[in-house]
Design a protein around this motif. Sequence first.
Motif, PDB file in Angstrom:
ATOM      1  N   ASN A  55     -15.086 -18.109 -18.982  1.00 53.46           N
ATOM      2  CA  ASN A  55     -14.612 -18.950 -18.851  1.00 53.46           C
ATOM      3  C   ASN A  55     -13.838 -19.140 -17.209  1.00 53.46           C
ATOM      4  OD1 ASN A  55     -12.114 -17.009 -18.517  1.00 53.46           O
ATOM      5  ND2 ASN A  55     -12.250 -17.157 -21.566  1.00 53.46           N
ATOM      6  N   GLY A  56     -13.310 -19.778 -16.606  1.00 53.45           N
ATOM      7  CA  GLY A  56     -13.171 -19.333 -15.383  1.00 53.45           C
ATOM      8  C   GLY A  56     -11.825 -18.291 -14.989  1.00 53.45           C
ATOM      9  N   SER A  57     -11.360 -18.092 -15.785  1.00 53.33           N
ATOM     10  CA  SER A  57     -10.913 -16.576 -15.841  1.00 53.33           C
ATOM     11  C   SER A  57     -10.934 -15.012 -15.917  1.00 53.33           C
ATOM     12  CB  SER A  57      -9.521 -16.382 -16.798  1.00 53.33           C
ATOM     13  OG  SER A  57      -8.428 -17.769 -17.292  1.00 53.33           O
ATOM     14  N   ALA A  58     -12.581 -15.702 -16.047  1.00 53.97           N
ATOM     15  CA  ALA A  58     -12.802 -14.451 -16.608  1.00 53.97           C
ATOM     16  C   ALA A  58     -13.753 -14.415 -15.532  1.00 53.97           C
ATOM     17  CB  ALA A  58     -14.152 -14.201 -17.581  1.00 53.97           C
ATOM     18  N   THR A  80      -1.103 -22.670  -7.555  1.00 49.56           N
ATOM     19  CA  THR A  80      -2.308 -22.638  -8.265  1.00 49.56           C
ATOM     20  C   THR A  80      -1.874 -22.654 -10.088  1.00 49.56           C
ATOM     21  OG1 THR A  80      -4.313 -21.867  -7.912  1.00 49.56           O
ATOM     22  CG2 THR A  80      -2.343 -20.602  -8.077  1.00 49.56           C
ATOM     23  N   PHE A  81      -2.488 -22.380 -10.243  1.00 47.70           N
ATOM     24  CA  PHE A  81      -3.264 -22.168 -12.041  1.00 47.70           C
ATOM     25  C   PHE A  81      -2.812 -20.985 -12.076  1.00 47.70           C
ATOM     26  CE2 PHE A  81      -4.994 -21.413 -16.001  1.00 47.70           C
ATOM     27  CZ  PHE A  81      -4.615 -22.062 -16.600  1.00 47.70           C
ATOM     28  N   MET A  82      -2.557 -20.406 -13.248  1.00 50.25           N
ATOM     29  CA  MET A  82      -2.242 -18.614 -13.851  1.00 50.25           C
ATOM     30  C   MET A  82      -3.374 -18.001 -12.794  1.00 50.25           C
ATOM     31  SD  MET A  82       0.822 -17.061 -14.687  1.00 50.25           S
ATOM     32  CE  MET A  82       1.238 -15.466 -16.075  1.00 50.25           C
ATOM     33  N   TRP A 151     -12.442 -16.618  -3.760  1.00 49.34           N
ATOM     34  CA  TRP A 151     -12.603 -18.036  -3.339  1.00 49.34           C
ATOM     35  C   TRP A 151     -12.461 -18.335  -4.826  1.00 49.34           C
ATOM     36  CZ3 TRP A 151     -11.393 -20.632   0.790  1.00 49.34           C
ATOM     37  CH2 TRP A 151     -12.155 -19.545   2.328  1.00 49.34           C
ATOM     38  N   ASP A 152     -11.137 -19.446  -5.372  1.00 50.87           N
ATOM     39  CA  ASP A 152     -11.393 -19.809  -6.839  1.00 50.87           C
ATOM     40  C   ASP A 152     -11.363 -21.501  -6.406  1.00 50.87           C
ATOM     41  OD1 ASP A 152     -10.196 -21.666  -8.226  1.00 50.87           O
ATOM     42  OD2 ASP A 152      -8.534 -19.879  -9.206  1.00 50.87           O
ATOM     43  N   ALA A 153     -12.573 -21.473  -6.926  1.00 50.34           N
ATOM     44  CA  ALA A 153     -13.476 -22.757  -6.886  1.00 50.34           C
ATOM     45  C   ALA A 153     -13.253 -23.528  -8.429  1.00 50.34           C
ATOM     46  CB  ALA A 153     -14.909 -22.801  -6.362  1.00 50.34           C
ATOM     47  N   ALA A 154     -12.319 -23.132  -9.045  1.00 52.28           N
ATOM     48  CA  ALA A 154     -12.330 -23.512 -10.829  1.00 52.28           C
ATOM     49  C   ALA A 154     -11.865 -25.042 -10.537  1.00 52.28           C
ATOM     50  CB  ALA A 154     -10.706 -22.974 -11.245  1.00 52.28           C
ATOM     51  N   GLN A 155     -11.846 -25.849  -9.681  1.00 52.25           N
ATOM     52  CA  GLN A 155     -11.643 -26.930  -9.563  1.00 52.25           C
ATOM     53  C   GLN A 155     -12.141 -27.960  -8.320  1.00 52.25           C
ATOM     54  OE1 GLN A 155      -7.364 -28.029  -8.445  1.00 52.25           O
ATOM     55  NE2 GLN A 155      -6.439 -26.503 -10.788  1.00 52.25           N
ATOM     56  N   ALA A 156     -13.845 -26.939  -7.877  1.00 53.07           N
ATOM     57  CA  ALA A 156     -13.808 -27.944  -6.476  1.00 53.07           C
ATOM     58  C   ALA A 156     -15.585 -27.942  -6.685  1.00 53.07           C
ATOM     59  CB  ALA A 156     -13.370 -26.704  -5.895  1.00 53.07           C
ATOM     60  N   TYR A 175     -15.568 -19.979 -10.781  1.00 51.73           N
ATOM     61  CA  TYR A 175     -15.953 -21.380 -11.144  1.00 51.73           C
ATOM     62  C   TYR A 175     -15.431 -21.192 -12.502  1.00 51.73           C
ATOM     63  CZ  TYR A 175     -18.660 -23.470  -7.033  1.00 51.73           C
ATOM     64  OH  TYR A 175     -19.123 -23.742  -5.877  1.00 51.73           O
ATOM     65  N   SER A 176     -15.237 -22.549 -12.948  1.00 48.20           N
ATOM     66  CA  SER A 176     -14.723 -22.701 -14.496  1.00 48.20           C
ATOM     67  C   SER A 176     -15.240 -24.019 -14.865  1.00 48.20           C
ATOM     68  CB  SER A 176     -13.136 -23.252 -14.687  1.00 48.20           C
ATOM     69  OG  SER A 176     -12.510 -24.006 -15.807  1.00 48.20           O
ATOM     70  N   PHE A 177     -15.892 -23.716 -16.088  1.00 44.00           N
ATOM     71  CA  PHE A 177     -16.624 -25.677 -16.861  1.00 44.00           C
ATOM     72  C   PHE A 177     -15.650 -25.554 -17.968  1.00 44.00           C
ATOM     73  CE2 PHE A 177     -20.646 -23.246 -14.956  1.00 44.00           C
ATOM     74  CZ  PHE A 177     -20.744 -23.130 -14.206  1.00 44.00           C
ATOM     75  N   SER A 180     -11.608 -30.305 -18.547  1.00 47.59           N
ATOM     76  CA  SER A 180     -10.921 -30.893 -17.469  1.00 47.59           C
ATOM     77  C   SER A 180     -11.927 -30.821 -16.254  1.00 47.59           C
ATOM     78  CB  SER A 180      -9.866 -30.748 -17.146  1.00 47.59           C
ATOM     79  OG  SER A 180      -9.346 -29.403 -16.952  1.00 47.59           O
ATOM     80  N   LYS A 181     -11.781 -29.744 -16.103  1.00 50.17           N
ATOM     81  CA  LYS A 181     -13.383 -29.936 -14.507  1.00 50.17           C
ATOM     82  C   LYS A 181     -14.050 -30.851 -14.184  1.00 50.17           C
ATOM     83  CE  LYS A 181     -10.474 -26.409 -13.889  1.00 50.17           C
ATOM     84  NZ  LYS A 181      -9.822 -26.332 -14.413  1.00 50.17           N
ATOM     85  N   ASN A 182     -14.856 -30.800 -12.986  1.00 51.01           N
ATOM     86  CA  ASN A 182     -15.927 -31.535 -12.845  1.00 51.01           C
ATOM     87  C   ASN A 182     -17.217 -31.442 -13.420  1.00 51.01           C
ATOM     88  OD1 ASN A 182     -13.879 -32.119 -10.867  1.00 51.01           O
ATOM     89  ND2 ASN A 182     -15.275 -31.557  -8.778  1.00 51.01           N
TER      90      ASN A 182
HETATM   91  C1  LIG Z   1      -7.449 -23.016  -9.911  1.00 48.59           C
HETATM   92  C2  LIG Z   1      -7.945 -22.563 -11.384  1.00 48.59           C
HETATM   93  N1  LIG Z   1      -8.253 -20.889 -11.712  1.00 48.59           N
HETATM   94  C3  LIG Z   1      -8.940 -20.482 -12.861  1.00 48.59           C
HETATM   95  C4  LIG Z   1      -8.726 -21.421 -13.982  1.00 48.59           C
HETATM   96  C5  LIG Z   1      -9.369 -20.957 -14.931  1.00 48.59           C
HETATM   97  O1  LIG Z   1     -10.060 -21.243 -15.549  1.00 48.59           O
HETATM   98  P1  LIG Z   1     -10.686 -21.113 -17.459  1.00 48.59           P
HETATM   99  O2  LIG Z   1      -9.555 -22.200 -17.620  1.00 48.59           O
HETATM  100  O3  LIG Z   1     -11.741 -22.018 -17.530  1.00 48.59           O
HETATM  101  O4  LIG Z   1      -9.965 -19.710 -17.489  1.00 48.59           O
HETATM  102  C6  LIG Z   1      -7.842 -22.489 -13.523  1.00 48.59           C
HETATM  103  C7  LIG Z   1      -8.626 -23.603 -14.622  1.00 48.59           C
HETATM  104  O5  LIG Z   1      -7.353 -24.766 -15.142  1.00 48.59           O
HETATM  105  C8  LIG Z   1      -7.981 -23.576 -12.907  1.00 48.59           C
HETATM  106  O6  LIG Z   1      -7.511 -24.807 -12.087  1.00 48.59           O
END
Ligand SMILES: Cc1ncc(COP(=O)(O)O)c(C=O)c1O
Length: 366
Positions: A55-58, A80-82, A151-156, A175-177, A180-182
């Motif tokens: 996932n994106g956090s990983a 930003t996100f947590m 770079w946090d490109a989770a939303q980009a 990146y995150s998939f 809700s993401k693109n």
């Molecule tokens: C800016 C940002 N960083 C990181 C994440 C984490 O991604 P994930 O939910 O896939 O772990 C998100 C997801 O909401 C996000 O929006």
Amino acid sequence: MKNIEISKVKLTEEEIEAAVDVLRSGNLRQNGQCDAFEREFASAVGAAHAVTCANGSASLHLAYMSFLKPGDEVLVPSFTFMATGSMVTMSGARPVFCDIDPETFLIDLEDAEKRITERTRAIAPVHLFGNPVDAGAVADFAARHKLSVVWDAAQAHGACWDNRDVGSFDDFVCYSFYPSKNMFVGEGGMICTNNPDYDAKMRLLRSHGESGKYVHTLIGFNYRMTDVEAAIGRRQLLRLDRMLAQRRANAEVISSGLKNIAGIRPQKLTARGVHGWHQYCVVVDAEQFGCNRDVLAERLKGKGVASGVHYPRGLHQQPVFQELYGPSSLPVTEKTAETILALPVHHGLTVDDAYAVVEAVRQSRG
Ligand SMILES: Cc1ncc(COP(=O)(O)O)c(C=O)c1O
């Protein structure tokens, strides 16, 4: 009246078939589909390497873990996100929260500069809502202070700066998939890098540091993606451009419609940037608009238009970070968190829906 949702996930028949093919094959673990997804994603964004993960956090955790040492500090925008901040903490380092620009909502490098210490090791700019951070300014900043860039490109997905896809930048692009993401595969993440050593280290960390069968040379995690998600991702990559074009068409309608509505200020686009339009965010000036953000959200809901608040507080205002690092004040982040609202812009909407969103905002004044 049609309800307009804030995000809508629908896999295509082809994507579902790709997943079912994997399920039928019985090959559920990380395998050939993940390898192919990595090659195809890297090639699409112009990166030398791409590493799939859970996932994106990983993806952030793997990037941070591959170079941070205990006691290091990382400059992180508070708005930003947590996970952008918490994964620094999980890596044994400390996130140092920085304020944002009031118009682009992106990290304020002048504020970040004031927070540099001899322990600062990296900066983690976030392409928030899909608006790309000025990568030239970040590269200068990082070179001047000898910092790595995560770079946090989770939303980009699909965002560009100066004609380069944000996925091609140094040192790590995460990146995150998430649905809700693109791009959305269920749970999933990817890290792009141009550095072969980081690529190798993240592959080890992703799978318990196992360098040979039951030979572990690092303490790592099980952060693997499965072939089911990778098969969906490969198929979806083929329509990413079309989905982005729809998001951009919707955003254009909303931007021109909102121009004449006093008290509504959309996120300012970065110069030389191409926005990915993960979210269309505005700040609401209650005095000029006639009601505040929360009342506007309620009125929109009454008209069948969903909206969202990303984020209602900065990371420096999160109880856990206050407990760990003490209280701090970042006025622009705090003001933005009180006044921001996300309007629907996703690829499942038509431009007619986008006109309806503008009309609903207009009718909510006063
Ligand atoms: C800016 C940002 N960083 C990181 C994440 C984490 O991604 P994930 O939910 O896939 O772990 C998100 C997801 O909401 C996000 O929006």
